[in-house]
Scaffold this motif. Structure first.
Motif, short mmCIF file in Angstrom:
data_model
loop_
_atom_site.label_atom_id
_atom_site.label_comp_id
_atom_site.label_asym_id
_atom_site.label_seq_id
_atom_site.Cartn_x
_atom_site.Cartn_y
_atom_site.Cartn_z
N GLU A 125 0.61 -1.21 0.04
CA GLU A 125 -0.04 -0.05 0.05
C GLU A 125 1.05 1.11 0.08
O GLU A 125 0.74 2.12 -0.90
CB GLU A 125 -0.83 -0.07 1.28
CG GLU A 125 -1.91 1.16 1.37
CD GLU A 125 -2.92 1.24 2.52
OE1 GLU A 125 -3.77 1.96 2.25
OE2 GLU A 125 -2.58 0.72 3.41
N ALA A 126 1.97 1.34 0.81
CA ALA A 126 2.84 2.26 0.95
C ALA A 126 3.51 2.74 -0.46
O ALA A 126 3.72 3.86 -1.14
CB ALA A 126 3.76 1.99 1.97
N LEU A 127 3.94 1.46 -1.04
CA LEU A 127 4.65 1.38 -2.23
C LEU A 127 3.78 2.10 -3.20
O LEU A 127 4.05 2.99 -4.28
CB LEU A 127 5.06 0.07 -2.88
CG LEU A 127 5.73 0.01 -4.14
CD1 LEU A 127 7.18 0.86 -4.25
CD2 LEU A 127 6.13 -1.40 -4.39
N TYR A 128 2.46 1.76 -3.58
CA TYR A 128 1.67 2.19 -4.47
C TYR A 128 1.13 3.55 -4.23
O TYR A 128 0.99 4.21 -5.49
CB TYR A 128 0.20 1.19 -4.45
CG TYR A 128 0.36 -0.39 -4.79
CD1 TYR A 128 1.67 -0.98 -5.20
CD2 TYR A 128 -0.69 -1.24 -4.59
CE1 TYR A 128 1.79 -2.09 -5.68
CE2 TYR A 128 -0.35 -2.66 -4.83
CZ TYR A 128 0.50 -2.98 -5.44
OH TYR A 128 0.93 -4.27 -5.81
N LEU A 129 0.94 3.82 -3.26
CA LEU A 129 0.63 5.35 -2.89
C LEU A 129 1.76 6.27 -3.12
O LEU A 129 1.72 7.07 -3.98
CB LEU A 129 0.51 5.61 -1.65
CG LEU A 129 -0.95 4.95 -1.06
CD1 LEU A 129 -1.10 5.28 0.55
CD2 LEU A 129 -2.16 5.55 -1.78
N GLN A 130 3.10 5.81 -3.04
CA GLN A 130 4.41 6.63 -3.29
C GLN A 130 4.57 6.56 -4.87
O GLN A 130 4.95 7.53 -5.61
CB GLN A 130 5.68 5.64 -2.56
CG GLN A 130 6.86 6.47 -3.13
CD GLN A 130 8.13 5.55 -2.48
OE1 GLN A 130 8.10 4.37 -2.63
NE2 GLN A 130 9.05 6.22 -2.01
N GLN A 131 4.45 5.56 -5.50
CA GLN A 131 4.61 5.31 -7.04
C GLN A 131 3.45 6.03 -7.71
O GLN A 131 3.89 6.61 -8.72
CB GLN A 131 4.88 3.83 -7.46
CG GLN A 131 5.89 3.08 -6.97
CD GLN A 131 7.08 3.75 -7.22
OE1 GLN A 131 7.32 4.09 -8.37
NE2 GLN A 131 8.01 4.07 -6.31
N ALA A 132 2.13 6.11 -7.30
CA ALA A 132 1.29 6.87 -7.93
C ALA A 132 1.73 8.54 -7.70
O ALA A 132 1.38 9.00 -8.74
CB ALA A 132 -0.15 6.53 -7.23
N GLN A 133 2.14 8.84 -6.58
CA GLN A 133 2.39 9.88 -6.49
C GLN A 133 3.63 10.53 -7.55
O GLN A 133 3.71 11.50 -8.05
CB GLN A 133 3.00 10.38 -5.06
CG GLN A 133 3.20 11.81 -4.86
CD GLN A 133 2.00 12.95 -4.99
OE1 GLN A 133 0.70 12.39 -4.79
NE2 GLN A 133 2.38 13.96 -5.46
N ARG A 134 4.62 9.67 -7.62
CA ARG A 134 5.64 9.95 -8.51
C ARG A 134 5.21 10.11 -9.78
O ARG A 134 5.61 10.86 -10.69
CB ARG A 134 6.70 8.75 -8.53
CG ARG A 134 7.60 8.95 -7.18
CD ARG A 134 8.73 7.77 -7.38
NE ARG A 134 9.55 8.29 -6.30
CZ ARG A 134 10.82 7.27 -6.27
NH1 ARG A 134 11.01 6.40 -6.89
NH2 ARG A 134 11.65 7.68 -5.29
N LEU A 135 4.36 9.19 -10.40
CA LEU A 135 3.76 9.31 -11.84
C LEU A 135 2.98 10.51 -11.82
O LEU A 135 3.05 11.16 -13.02
CB LEU A 135 2.95 7.79 -12.06
CG LEU A 135 3.74 6.62 -12.12
CD1 LEU A 135 2.55 5.64 -12.29
CD2 LEU A 135 4.51 6.82 -13.37
N ARG A 136 2.13 10.98 -10.97
CA ARG A 136 1.34 12.17 -10.98
C ARG A 136 2.42 13.51 -11.10
O ARG A 136 2.34 14.34 -11.79
CB ARG A 136 0.63 12.40 -9.98
CG ARG A 136 -0.65 11.72 -9.95
CD ARG A 136 -1.68 12.00 -8.94
NE ARG A 136 -2.75 11.06 -8.83
CZ ARG A 136 -2.59 10.04 -7.91
NH1 ARG A 136 -1.53 10.02 -6.99
NH2 ARG A 136 -3.51 9.09 -7.72
N GLU A 137 3.44 13.33 -10.42
CA GLU A 137 4.26 14.40 -10.39
C GLU A 137 5.14 14.48 -11.75
O GLU A 137 5.62 15.45 -12.07
CB GLU A 137 5.46 14.41 -9.21
CG GLU A 137 5.10 14.57 -7.77
CD GLU A 137 5.61 14.29 -6.82
OE1 GLU A 137 6.96 13.52 -6.85
OE2 GLU A 137 5.46 14.45 -5.38
#
Length: 167
Positions: A143-155
């Motif tokens: 869950e932490a990884l998915y939230l982090q990677q989603a944020q990176r992709l949005r950035e």
């Protein structure tokens, strides 16, 4: 009796697994997605015969434990995974959301873990026991990884793909 023995065995393998797991995970991420059960069943029906193979008890237990863990992770990670699937599909240039093409999907982690645990000296019941106890911490980490990677992709200005009917 199996739990303490499995715990000791797991503890004894920790350092080796810590080194091996990233390589196994990288390999699993790079493999093409496997055919879905529905596609496989359709293929078997089209041929007129279901292909029968002999499978030992260890393989059956492995398949059941892996499927159970992947389903449990999928249920716990539904929302962050759906968000990441849309972003990842877009980042991969896919025409619509294709969750089975997400290299970070839970099934990839389960596959890597199963390969890690598939050692000749492992008692047949231990991998299922280990996977059952790994479900909660693995779900939290993913869950932490998915939230982090989603944020990176949005950035990186990636816009989530939409669901589309693919022919």
């Amino acid at each position: 009796q199996a739990a303490p023995d499995a715990g000791r065995a797991l503890h004894g393998r920790g350092l080796v697994w810590k080194v091996r797991f990233p390589t196994l995970l990288r390999t699993a991420c790079q493999e093409p997605p496997t055919r879905s059960d529905a596609a496989e069943q359709s293929r078997a029906e089209d041929s007129g015969f279901a292909q029968l193979t002999l499978v030992d008890d260890r393989e059956i237990a492995r398949t059941i434990a892996g499927t159970r863990l992947a389903q449990e992770l999928g249920a716990r990670l539904e929302r962050p995974l759906a968000d990441l699937d849309g972003l990842m599909s877009s980042a991969l240039g896919l025409p619509g959301i294709q969750p089975d093409r997400n290299p970070l999907r839970p099934a990839v982690y389960v596959q890597a873990l199963q390969r890690l645990m598939d050692e000749p000296d492992t008692e047949p019941a231990w991998p299922a026991l280990w996977l059952r106890h790994m479900a909660q911490p693995l779900a939290q980490e993913l869950e932490a990884l998915y939230l982090q990677q989603a944020q990176r992709l949005r950035e990186a200005s990636v816009t989530a793909a939409d669901y589309r009917l693919l022919s």
